[in-house]
Design a protein around this motif. Structure first.
Motif, PDB file in Angstrom:
ATOM      1  N   THR A 255       0.819  -1.213   0.000  1.00 30.09           N
ATOM      2  CA  THR A 255       0.000   0.000   0.000  1.00 30.09           C
ATOM      3  C   THR A 255       0.852   1.262   0.000  1.00 30.09           C
ATOM      4  OG1 THR A 255      -0.128  -0.066   2.426  1.00 30.09           O
ATOM      5  CG2 THR A 255      -1.897  -1.147   1.186  1.00 30.09           C
ATOM      6  N   ARG A 256       2.113   1.171   0.372  1.00 35.33           N
ATOM      7  CA  ARG A 256       2.999   2.335   0.374  1.00 35.33           C
ATOM      8  C   ARG A 256       3.494   2.606  -1.041  1.00 35.33           C
ATOM      9  NH1 ARG A 256       4.262   3.543   5.520  1.00 35.33           N
ATOM     10  NH2 ARG A 256       3.686   1.919   7.004  1.00 35.33           N
ATOM     11  N   PRO A 257       3.895   3.838  -1.325  1.00 36.42           N
ATOM     12  CA  PRO A 257       4.473   4.131  -2.638  1.00 36.42           C
ATOM     13  C   PRO A 257       5.665   3.227  -2.938  1.00 36.42           C
ATOM     14  CG  PRO A 257       3.974   6.163  -1.480  1.00 36.42           C
ATOM     15  CD  PRO A 257       3.759   5.059  -0.490  1.00 36.42           C
ATOM     16  N   VAL A 258       5.727   2.761  -4.166  1.00 33.40           N
ATOM     17  CA  VAL A 258       6.781   1.833  -4.597  1.00 33.40           C
ATOM     18  C   VAL A 258       7.830   2.567  -5.421  1.00 33.40           C
ATOM     19  CG1 VAL A 258       7.248  -0.150  -6.107  1.00 33.40           C
ATOM     20  CG2 VAL A 258       5.346  -0.234  -4.469  1.00 33.40           C
ATOM     21  N   ILE A 259       9.077   2.203  -5.215  1.00 39.11           N
ATOM     22  CA  ILE A 259      10.224   2.772  -5.927  1.00 39.11           C
ATOM     23  C   ILE A 259      10.745   1.755  -6.930  1.00 39.11           C
ATOM     24  CG2 ILE A 259      12.596   3.621  -5.687  1.00 39.11           C
ATOM     25  CD1 ILE A 259      11.815   4.216  -2.698  1.00 39.11           C
ATOM     26  N   ALA A 260      11.044   2.211  -8.139  1.00 43.24           N
ATOM     27  CA  ALA A 260      11.702   1.374  -9.150  1.00 43.24           C
ATOM     28  C   ALA A 260      12.915   2.122  -9.679  1.00 43.24           C
ATOM     29  CB  ALA A 260      10.742   1.067 -10.298  1.00 43.24           C
ATOM     30  N   LYS A 261      14.104   1.543  -9.461  1.00 39.03           N
ATOM     31  CA  LYS A 261      15.342   2.142  -9.984  1.00 39.03           C
ATOM     32  C   LYS A 261      16.140   1.028 -10.645  1.00 39.03           C
ATOM     33  CE  LYS A 261      17.256   6.119  -8.163  1.00 39.03           C
ATOM     34  NZ  LYS A 261      18.665   6.068  -8.395  1.00 39.03           N
ATOM     35  N   GLY A 262      15.840   0.794 -11.919  1.00 43.34           N
ATOM     36  CA  GLY A 262      16.463  -0.301 -12.643  1.00 43.34           C
ATOM     37  C   GLY A 262      17.700   0.120 -13.408  1.00 43.34           C
ATOM     38  N   ASN A 263      18.564  -0.840 -13.677  1.00 48.49           N
ATOM     39  CA  ASN A 263      19.775  -0.584 -14.452  1.00 48.49           C
ATOM     40  C   ASN A 263      19.448  -0.305 -15.919  1.00 48.49           C
ATOM     41  OD1 ASN A 263      21.289  -1.086 -12.171  1.00 48.49           O
ATOM     42  ND2 ASN A 263      21.740  -3.206 -12.725  1.00 48.49           N
ATOM     43  N   ALA A 264      20.313   0.457 -16.552  1.00 51.94           N
ATOM     44  CA  ALA A 264      20.147   0.788 -17.969  1.00 51.94           C
ATOM     45  C   ALA A 264      20.743  -0.320 -18.827  1.00 51.94           C
ATOM     46  CB  ALA A 264      20.796   2.125 -18.288  1.00 51.94           C
ATOM     47  N   GLY A 265      20.020  -1.405 -18.931  1.00 50.13           N
ATOM     48  CA  GLY A 265      20.489  -2.503 -19.766  1.00 50.13           C
ATOM     49  C   GLY A 265      21.414  -3.454 -19.043  1.00 50.13           C
ATOM     50  N   ILE A 266      22.279  -4.106 -19.810  1.00 53.29           N
ATOM     51  CA  ILE A 266      23.174  -5.151 -19.319  1.00 53.29           C
ATOM     52  C   ILE A 266      24.612  -4.636 -19.349  1.00 53.29           C
ATOM     53  CG2 ILE A 266      23.952  -7.527 -19.655  1.00 53.29           C
ATOM     54  CD1 ILE A 266      20.976  -7.197 -18.914  1.00 53.29           C
ATOM     55  N   PRO A 267      25.402  -4.911 -18.293  1.00 56.46           N
ATOM     56  CA  PRO A 267      26.784  -4.411 -18.272  1.00 56.46           C
ATOM     57  C   PRO A 267      27.688  -5.133 -19.260  1.00 56.46           C
ATOM     58  CG  PRO A 267      26.381  -5.819 -16.381  1.00 56.46           C
ATOM     59  CD  PRO A 267      25.058  -5.636 -17.062  1.00 56.46           C
ATOM     60  N   LYS A 268      28.565  -4.375 -19.903  1.00 56.26           N
ATOM     61  CA  LYS A 268      29.572  -4.926 -20.810  1.00 56.26           C
ATOM     62  C   LYS A 268      30.907  -4.250 -20.505  1.00 56.26           C
ATOM     63  CE  LYS A 268      26.192  -5.727 -24.485  1.00 56.26           C
ATOM     64  NZ  LYS A 268      26.122  -7.171 -24.272  1.00 56.26           N
TER      65      LYS A 268
END
Length: 338
Positions: A232-245
């Motif tokens: 019920t609380r606000p959800v945070i999404a902080k995903g990586n920009a793609g796959i590391p190379k």
């Protein structure tokens, strides 16, 4: 008075957070193995530029350069006596940039893991972890941070210790965990497990969620898991920009601004209220994310098939919640986020 982040969440459907700290600082000249927190006093101009990059790209919130600013991490650089100084400086620069933005911008004091394993598995006691987190929190508070921002946590014990420390400091906070092991954190927490953890705290966060991990698709599967668990609380999404190379001696992420724009819209539709990027996410990504969030209408929660069609395959078939599901073998994380 209610904190700025809570006030913004009362009037906004979504907020754009910032992107990568480590990736950006490496491009500015930080060497692998160096403590980025020392730059808060040695190169404040570069930290100012880091923060301004996010604000100019449209971020409503940015994290301070203090991820590894606890005594245990700084001891590796003979700087364990400078915790309050370095955290205060990180927040002071942030306060300067936010106050000059011409619009409300939240300064979030970044607090990363101690780097130690907590008892009973490891040797770090609850009391010692609380003390470390409290010392860092006081420095960020002195520097003018609006909220504290716990991130990239794997162990529930460490999450609880930080929550207690933040209560002692009298600061509002948010907290994310990193689900990088077949839908679980390195210490085995699932998305439903995090919801249960957060709701059981005497001092719960304003918002909670996931950061970093193995990729944007996996992170969104976790975000859907929060909703399915009744968050019920606000959800945070902080995903990586793609796959590391690994390119020319440095880690680079292959996620384009267009891909991160798709991720941002899917994150919002999946239920996230605070949306940003982690490793590899640069101002160009953030600007496209903001544009997409502002111009594309909110849709229903995406299916798993829609997520993979837009962002690529999941790194594992399991999200960690199936009956009998076991976490993959544990692996060590890098000391830095982003």
């Amino acid at each position: 008075m209610t904190d700025l982040l809570s006030r913004l969440l009362e009037t906004r459907d979504w907020l754009l957070a910032d992107g990568a700290t480590g990736t950006t600082l490496f491009e500015m000249g930080l060497s692998s193995g160096d403590a980025p927190e020392l730059w808060n006093v040695e190169h404040p101009d570069r930290i100012r530029r880091l923060y301004r990059g996010a604000v100019d790209a449209g971020s409503d919130l940015f994290l301070t350069n203090s991820f590894g600013g606890n005594a245990s991490r700084l001891k590796l650089h003979a700087a364990e006596t400078r915790v309050r100084e370095l955290n205060r400086a990180a927040a002071e620069i942030g306060r300067e940039v936010a106050d000059a933005a011409g619009r409300p911008v939240v300064v979030a004091g970044s607090v990363g893991p101690t780097g130690d394993i907590m008892a009973p598995v490891g040797s770090l006691s609850h009391a010692d972890a609380v003390e470390m987190f409290h010392e860092q929190a006081e420095g960020l508070k002195e520097g003018g941070a609006d909220v504290l921002w716990l991130e990239t946590i794997a162990a529930p014990e460490e999450y609880r210790a930080a929550a207690e420390a933040f209560a002692r400091a009298g600061m509002p906070w948010c907290g994310t965990m990193s689900f990088d092991t077949a839908g679980r954190t390195m210490m085995g927490v699932t998305a439903p497990g995090m919801v249960e953890l957060v709701e059981g705290l005497p001092n719960p966060p304003i918002a909670f969620g996931a950061n970093c991990g193995t990729g944007a698709a996996d992170l969104l599967r976790t975000v859907l898991g929060f909703a399915e668990a009744g968050a019920t609380r606000p959800v945070i999404a902080k995903g990586n920009a793609g796959i590391p190379k690994f390119v020319d001696g440095h880690i680079h992420y292959d996620g384009t601004p267009a891909l991160m724009a798709e991720y941002a819209v899917l994150a919002r539709d999946a239920g996230a209220r605070i949306i940003g990027g982690c490793c590899g996410t640069q101002p160009a990504h953030l600007a496209r994310m903001r544009e997409a969030l502002e111009t594309r209408a909110k849709g229903p929660p995406p299916t798993l098939a829609e997520i993979t069609a837009a962002l690529g395959d999941f790194s594992s078939a399991s999200d960690g919640t199936e009956p009998g599901a076991e976490p993959a073998p544990r692996r060590r994380r890098s000391r830095r986020r982003g």
